[in-house]
Write a protein that holds these residues in place. Sequence first.
Motif, PDB file in Angstrom:
ATOM      1  N   THR A   1      10.936 -55.781 -14.582  1.00  0.00           N
ATOM      2  CA  THR A   1      10.319 -56.067 -16.324  1.00  0.00           C
ATOM      3  C   THR A   1      10.447 -54.131 -16.779  1.00  0.00           C
ATOM      4  O   THR A   1      10.386 -54.270 -18.034  1.00  0.00           O
TER       5      THR A   1
ATOM      6  N   LEU B   1      11.865 -52.879 -19.908  1.00  0.00           N
ATOM      7  CA  LEU B   1      11.565 -51.882 -21.002  1.00  0.00           C
ATOM      8  C   LEU B   1      11.752 -50.560 -20.736  1.00  0.00           C
ATOM      9  O   LEU B   1      12.228 -49.817 -22.074  1.00  0.00           O
TER      10      LEU B   1
ATOM     11  N   HIS C   1      14.758 -50.069 -23.255  1.00  0.00           N
ATOM     12  CA  HIS C   1      14.662 -50.550 -24.220  1.00  0.00           C
ATOM     13  C   HIS C   1      13.499 -49.288 -25.080  1.00  0.00           C
ATOM     14  O   HIS C   1      13.021 -49.881 -25.544  1.00  0.00           O
ATOM     15  N   TRP C   2      13.016 -48.510 -24.502  1.00  0.00           N
ATOM     16  CA  TRP C   2      11.497 -47.666 -24.323  1.00  0.00           C
ATOM     17  C   TRP C   2      11.627 -46.898 -26.262  1.00  0.00           C
ATOM     18  O   TRP C   2      11.104 -46.787 -27.186  1.00  0.00           O
TER      19      TRP C   2
ATOM     20  N   VAL D   1      11.445 -49.964 -28.659  1.00  0.00           N
ATOM     21  CA  VAL D   1      10.231 -50.531 -28.465  1.00  0.00           C
ATOM     22  C   VAL D   1       8.573 -49.348 -28.202  1.00  0.00           C
ATOM     23  O   VAL D   1       7.677 -49.673 -28.578  1.00  0.00           O
TER      24      VAL D   1
ATOM     25  N   THR E   1       6.896 -48.776 -31.321  1.00  0.00           N
ATOM     26  CA  THR E   1       6.018 -49.859 -32.166  1.00  0.00           C
ATOM     27  C   THR E   1       5.176 -49.608 -31.127  1.00  0.00           C
ATOM     28  O   THR E   1       4.341 -49.864 -30.500  1.00  0.00           O
TER      29      THR E   1
ATOM     30  N   ILE F   1       3.306 -53.697 -27.854  1.00  0.00           N
ATOM     31  CA  ILE F   1       4.534 -53.143 -26.523  1.00  0.00           C
ATOM     32  C   ILE F   1       3.873 -53.509 -25.191  1.00  0.00           C
ATOM     33  O   ILE F   1       4.300 -54.615 -24.696  1.00  0.00           O
TER      34      ILE F   1
ATOM     35  N   TYR G   1       5.008 -56.977 -25.930  1.00  0.00           N
ATOM     36  CA  TYR G   1       6.705 -57.515 -25.219  1.00  0.00           C
ATOM     37  C   TYR G   1       6.410 -56.765 -23.668  1.00  0.00           C
ATOM     38  O   TYR G   1       7.758 -57.686 -24.190  1.00  0.00           O
TER      39      TYR G   1
ATOM     40  N   LYS H   1       5.682 -60.378 -23.168  1.00  0.00           N
ATOM     41  CA  LYS H   1       7.081 -61.917 -23.432  1.00  0.00           C
ATOM     42  C   LYS H   1       8.326 -61.272 -22.299  1.00  0.00           C
ATOM     43  O   LYS H   1       8.719 -61.639 -21.686  1.00  0.00           O
ATOM     44  N   ALA H   2       8.579 -60.149 -21.979  1.00  0.00           N
ATOM     45  CA  ALA H   2       9.612 -59.354 -20.859  1.00  0.00           C
ATOM     46  C   ALA H   2       8.827 -60.100 -19.518  1.00  0.00           C
ATOM     47  O   ALA H   2      10.218 -60.631 -18.430  1.00  0.00           O
TER      48      ALA H   2
END
Length: 162
Positions: free
Chosen positions: A41, A45, A48-49, A52, A55, A58, A61, A64-65
């Motif tokens: 995870t 993260l 995609h940091w 993401v 926002t 976080i 997110y 969910k991940a």
Amino acid sequence: MKRSEESAYREYVTARMEMMRRTAYLLCRDWHTADDVVSITIGKLYRHWPRVGATAGIDAYVRKALLRTWLDEKRRPWRREEAVEELPELPTAAEFAVVDRAQLLDLLDGLPPKRRAAVVLRLYCDLSVEETAEILGCSVGTVKSQTARGLDTLRARAAQSD
């Protein structure tokens, strides 16, 4: 990733590491698997940091991940294995019911044509589900269900004839 983004990423992960580990443990009930899930995870993260990290959601997110990573790990074949205290006894040859060729041909004769074709093409000819579906002119799901039902019928009839 820019240095400022990487710094923010490190701070976030450091602050949330224990929460992620505890959440992962509650999902999988194994600390080793939880650590694997958290590390995967964190890698996702990191990738995609830049998108993401800016926002406000976080934490949502990451949860969910984390959940999706755990579900993916749970689907892996080696995760389905469970340790046992004692290995089971190996079956002896007497425990296996052996059907002779003539009896098998009689059992196959009792199947409806489509079912018999599915069983023969899948198991005797060793064709894939897709190849069998193409030959029979039906869907992949039909091949799967016809094969399963055919095998169930063969097993039941073989048990009756014993």
